[in-house]
Every structure is written in structure tokens, then in C-alpha cells.
Design a protein around this motif. Structure first.
Motif, short mmCIF file in Angstrom:
data_model
loop_
_atom_site.label_atom_id
_atom_site.label_comp_id
_atom_site.label_asym_id
_atom_site.label_seq_id
_atom_site.Cartn_x
_atom_site.Cartn_y
_atom_site.Cartn_z
N THR A 489 0.86 -1.19 0.00
CA THR A 489 0.00 0.00 0.00
C THR A 489 0.89 1.23 0.00
OG1 THR A 489 -0.13 0.43 2.39
CG2 THR A 489 -1.59 -1.28 1.50
N VAL A 490 0.34 2.37 -0.40
CA VAL A 490 1.14 3.60 -0.45
C VAL A 490 1.70 3.94 0.93
CG1 VAL A 490 -0.88 5.12 -0.16
CG2 VAL A 490 1.19 6.00 -1.26
N ASN A 491 0.96 3.64 2.00
CA ASN A 491 1.45 3.96 3.34
C ASN A 491 2.62 3.09 3.77
OD1 ASN A 491 -0.31 6.06 3.60
ND2 ASN A 491 -1.62 5.11 5.15
N ASP A 492 2.86 1.97 3.09
CA ASP A 492 4.06 1.18 3.38
C ASP A 492 5.32 1.99 3.10
OD1 ASP A 492 2.60 -1.03 4.18
OD2 ASP A 492 2.79 -2.09 2.26
N LEU A 493 5.22 2.98 2.22
CA LEU A 493 6.38 3.83 1.93
C LEU A 493 6.75 4.72 3.10
CD1 LEU A 493 5.56 4.82 -1.76
CD2 LEU A 493 7.41 3.32 -0.98
N LEU A 494 5.88 4.78 4.11
CA LEU A 494 6.18 5.56 5.31
C LEU A 494 6.94 4.73 6.35
CD1 LEU A 494 2.73 7.37 5.66
CD2 LEU A 494 4.88 8.35 4.79
N ARG A 495 7.06 3.42 6.10
CA ARG A 495 7.84 2.60 7.03
C ARG A 495 9.27 3.11 7.09
NH1 ARG A 495 6.13 -3.67 5.60
NH2 ARG A 495 3.93 -3.54 6.22
N GLU A 496 9.88 2.91 8.23
CA GLU A 496 11.25 3.39 8.45
C GLU A 496 12.21 2.88 7.37
OE1 GLU A 496 15.33 3.32 9.72
OE2 GLU A 496 14.08 1.51 9.64
#
Length: 499
Positions: A489-496
């Protein structure tokens, strides 16, 4: 059931009438579940090399490359990114104007941390006359999301994952395609050249080629190498016919047959056309920024070292079999097949013919990571068509959910498959194997889909790293979780790991 018009349509795709009849028969019969012996684990099909051994394996890989062997990095990259943005499409189409769900709030609260922020801000300025911050201050969140998704903006809702901006650097942001080019230079380059192959969908081919042409020289200069970058598309001949719920052919409004892509298992045909001694396979979205690459590179070299070491021994044994092995030598070879290649004869006579068959086939070493609940297949000891037991990567769809023992194996499995493979695809005489010969055709999959509001059945071919490689020699190596960083998902790109 099939008209002359159908036969013409089938022939144009390079498919035979017999193949279509077989596929329609499979809709009726379904596919058998696999018979399992156990989930693989450390000491039971999975090896975990320690520091000193890892160093030796890396050295073995470097020595192999120094011989001038041809190494190719194969990247399945045809998937569209639309599923990555499912939640944001839903937001744009929703009745609420401000973010309400946890997913929506996380996206907008952290929007400045996405590598595509500057490009999205520029698209908003162009199309809305305002930047992201002003639009959000005005409560116009949907305009921001729409400019990310739609064609007049970044068009991320339709682009392939490989061409989205994933990681931010001081000199700009990078796509996964660029990260794979860099990886190719770091562990797959041999004698000053890195061979990288992308499988791409037809509609995205020109975009991919243009982006590669724009970026490849940067990495070639950085590492002092040349790139040989090639592309292929999934073949029309690997498409499968769709069926109605009653297993008759599903037809489009114009009466023609509906065909669907056969899934990633179709790529065994593309893989079969790669000229290489060794092929690395890794999904397009499993990449990390430069600061985390050293771990990934080391472990790629480790699993490649395992592969070439086992292959070297297998080749020696095949030549010994050619020369006529003694009983003592046959016993030694049988132990290698059983212990090192994790293939159990299960009562079959381990004679020269049996050993030759199990040694003279493609070989793969698969990195597996500890199970932390991510979706994906798992490593199992599984019964094969010939009654032997060997290591396989299975998906949940291949397991009988009514079998409590099997479900316990699946749910309590210690490891799963992140699609981290290195493959040896030539025999001991230097001839390429014909990879489709090693597919277990009974391991396909039927799923429920719909088109224009009508239910249909879809047929997927045996998965590339599942049934399509069923009759390969397989070895599993535990690799660190840090080498597995998929973006679903696009929010996985916010993972550290992606920041």
C-alpha cells in the motif's frame, strides 16, 4: 462448444484448441491439494549460515563470477500500482471530504515524507493553482489525492509500481526500477557488465524503456560498469480462458471468448528465454534505500554462494555417474541428494538412474524470512508426482483447509517466502534446461472474478516460484527480515525502511 470464430481467436493468441479444452476441463475437475509431510524449519530443510560460513559463501560467489559466467537479474515488473492506492481511490469516491479512516489520516499527516511529495506538489500547483499545503488548509484533501491518482496529475493509479517514486535522496527521488539497477551493479555484475531483465506489461513498455534510457547511465558511471538491460512481455499464448460458473466458456458482449493473464506462472516462458548461467529473481517492490543495501547485497551473495557450491558438487557427481560410480560412490551421491538437496526417495531405489534424474535438473536457492504475518507462500516438505518428497514454496490455495494437520503446519510455519531466488538453469554440459519441462501442471489455481457485473471463474497457471519450479532442486536459506521490504500500500512507503 467452440465455434470457427473461437478457433480463429485462439489461434491468433498462439494457443491450441487442446489447451483450451484442457483448461475448461480443469474448471470442472479443479486442482488437487498437495500432500504435505511437514513445514520446513531450521535443520529441516532451511539452513542458517553463520558468520564464517557466510564469508566463505560470498567468496565462492565472487570466484564463480570471476570465471566469466553470465549472471542476469530478472525482475517481474508488470504489475500495475492500482492496488497500492485502493484506500485512496475509496477516499476520492467517498462522501466525506476530510480524512476519516486511520489509513487516510496517516497518509495526509505524513504526506511530506513521501518521495513523490515534490512531484505531487508541482502537479497540484499546475492543476489547482495551489500547492499541497494550501489545498489541505482549505480542506480540499480530495484534490491532493486526485492529483496523485489521476492522469492529469501523477497518474499513480495507473502506472506500474516500478515507475513510482519510492525513495528520497539528496540528489532527487528514485523509482524501484532504479534501485534494481543499482542492486544489479552491486551483486550481479560480472566482468564489468550487469545484465538486468524486466518483465513489463505491454501498455507500460515504452514508459519503462524511456525511464531506463534516462537513468541507466547514472548508475553505469557510478559503478564503472556497462548495463545490458532487456525487457519482455507476458506471452499471449500463456493467457487462460475464463469460464462461467457452470464451467462453459465466458464470452464478451460481442460473443468472443474472454481471456485473462495466466498469473506470474506465465513468466516461466520468459525465464526460459534468458541466456544465463545464474538468474536472480526478486519482485519489483522489494527494494530499500542505499543506507540499507549492504545487508541485502551480502545475503544475495550468500544465497548465490550456496547455489554455485551445491551446483559444483552436483556436476562432479553427474560426471562420476557418467564414468560409472561404485556402490560406495552411489551411497555418497544418495546422501548428497537426501541431505544437501533435501530430496527423500521415500522407498524408491536410489540407483544411478534415480540419482541422475534428481541431480540433472534446474536448481534454485530461496531466501526465506521468519514468519511475521506478512501474506505470502511458505516453505514445505511436499510430496511430488513421482512419490518423492522435496522442498516447495506453497500458497494457502494449494493446501486443503479442511485438513487440520495441514492447516496447523501452515499457520504454525516458522518461515515464509519473500520471493528471493537465485537459479541455476544450465546442465553439467553447459546446455540450458527447457524450464517448462519441470512444471507441475496439476498445481494451477481457480479464483472467482467478475466482468461487467457477471461472475466468472479465472484460471491461474502454476505460480512461477510454486508449481512452475516444482521439479527443480530446491534449498532454503534463512535471510534477515531486513532484506524483505515489500510495498503493498502507499502507506508502506512511510515505514522506516523506506525513509
Amino acid at each position: 462448444m467452440l465455434s470457427q470464430q473461437d478457433l480463429k481467436q485462439i489461434a491468433q493468441k498462439g494457443i491450441t484448441q487442446q489447451q483450451i479444452e484442457n483448461q475448461l476441463h480443469e474448471f470442472t475437475t479443479g486442482f488437487p491439494f498437495l500432500k504435505l509431510e511437514a513445514a520446513a524449519g531450521i535443520g529441516r530443510g532451511i539452513i542458517a549460515p553463520q558468520d564464517a560460513e557466510r564469508k566463505q559463501l560470498v567468496e565462492a560467489w565472487e570466484a564463480y563470477k570471476a570465471e566469466g559466467k553470465r549472471v542476469v537479474k530478472f525482475v517481474p515488473a508488470s504489475g500495475a500500482a492500482s492496488r497500492m492506492f485502493k484506500d485512496m481511490f475509496a477516499f476520492v469516491d467517498s462522501d466525506h471530504d476530510a480524512p476519516e479512516t486511520g489509513f487516510e489520516k496517516k497518509y495526509f499527516d505524513n504526506i511530506g515524507n513521501f518521495a513523490f511529495y515534490d512531484a505531487l506538489d508541482a502537479a497540484c500547483q499546475k492543476n489547482e493553482g495551489k500547492g499541497i499545503k494550501q489545498l489541505m488548509a482549505d480542506g480540499n484533501y480530495k484534490a491532493v489525492a486526485a492529483n496523485m491518482l489521476k492522469a492529469e496529475g501523477l497518474n499513480y493509479g495507473q502506472l506500474p509500481k516500478g515507475l513510482l517514486l519510492f525513495h528520497k535522496y539528496d540528489d532527487g527521488s528514485r523509482t524501484p526500477m532504479e534501485e534494481h539497477l543499482e542492486e544489479g551493479a552491486l551483486y550481479a555484475a560480472s566482468r564489468g557488465e550487469a545484465h538486468v531483465h524486466f518483465t513489463v506489461s505491454h501498455e507500460h513498455m515504452e514508459l519503462f524503456k524511456a525511464k531506463v534510457a534516462e537513468k541507466a547511465d547514472t548508475f553505469a558511471t557510478k559503478y564503472g560498469i556497462k548495463y545490458d538491460i532487456t525487457f519482455s512481455e507476458q506471452k499471449p499464448s500463456t493467457d487462460t480462458v475464463a469460464a462461467n460458473p457452470d464451467n462453459t466458456p465466458f464470452r464478451n458482449e460481442d460473443g468472443s471468448l474472454l481471456f485473462r493473464p495466466g498469473g506470474h506462472g506465465a513468466l516461466i516462458e520468459n525465464l526460459n528465454e534468458i541466456d544465463a548461467d545464474v538468474i536472480f529473481i526478486k519482485n519489483i517492490d522489494n527494494v530499500v534505500p542505499d543506507r540499507l543495501k549492504p545487508e541485502t547485497v551480502e545475503w544475495k551473495q550468500v544465497i548465490a554462494g550456496v547455489l554455485v557450491s551445491l551446483q559444483k558438487q552436483a556436476f562432479e557427481y553427474l560426471r562420476l555417474l557418467d564414468a560409472g560410480a561404485t556402490d560406495a560412490q552411489l551411497a555418497e551421491i544418495a546422501e548428497f541428494v537426501s541431505q544437501k538437496l533435501c530430496t527423500d526417495a521415500k522407498g524408491q531405489k536410489a540407483d544411478a538412474d534415480y540419482l541422475r534424474k534428481k541431480l540433472n535438473r534446474p536448481m534454485r536457492v530461496c531466501g526465506v524470512v521468519k514468519n511475521v504475518g506478512e501474506p505470502g507462500g511458505g516453505p514445505f516438505l511436499t510430496y511430488n508426482q513421482d512419490g518423492t518428497v522435496s522442498l516447495q514454496i506453497l500458497e494457502s490455495s494449494q493446501i486443503d483447509t479442511h485438513n487440520e494437520e495441514y492447516m496447523k503446519m501452515f499457520t504454525q510455519g516458522t518461515h515464509f517466502n519473500p520471493v528471493d531466488l537465485v537459479c541455476a538453469v544450465k546442465d553439467y554440459q553447459g546446455k540450458p534446461f527447457n524450464l517448462p519441462d519441470f512444471v507441475d501442471k496439476t498445481t494451477g489455481f481457480i479464483s472467482s472474478k467478475s466482468k461487467a457485473g457477471k461472475e466468472l471463474k479465472a484460471l491461474e497457471l502454476p505460480g512461477l516460484w510454486n508449481g512452475a519450479m516444482s521439479d527443480w532442486s530446491t534449498v532454503f536459506v534463512e535471510v534477515p527480515l531486513g532484506t524483505f521490504n515489500p510495498v503493498k500500500t502507499v502507506n508502506d512507503l512511510l515505514r522506516e525502511q523506506h525513509q
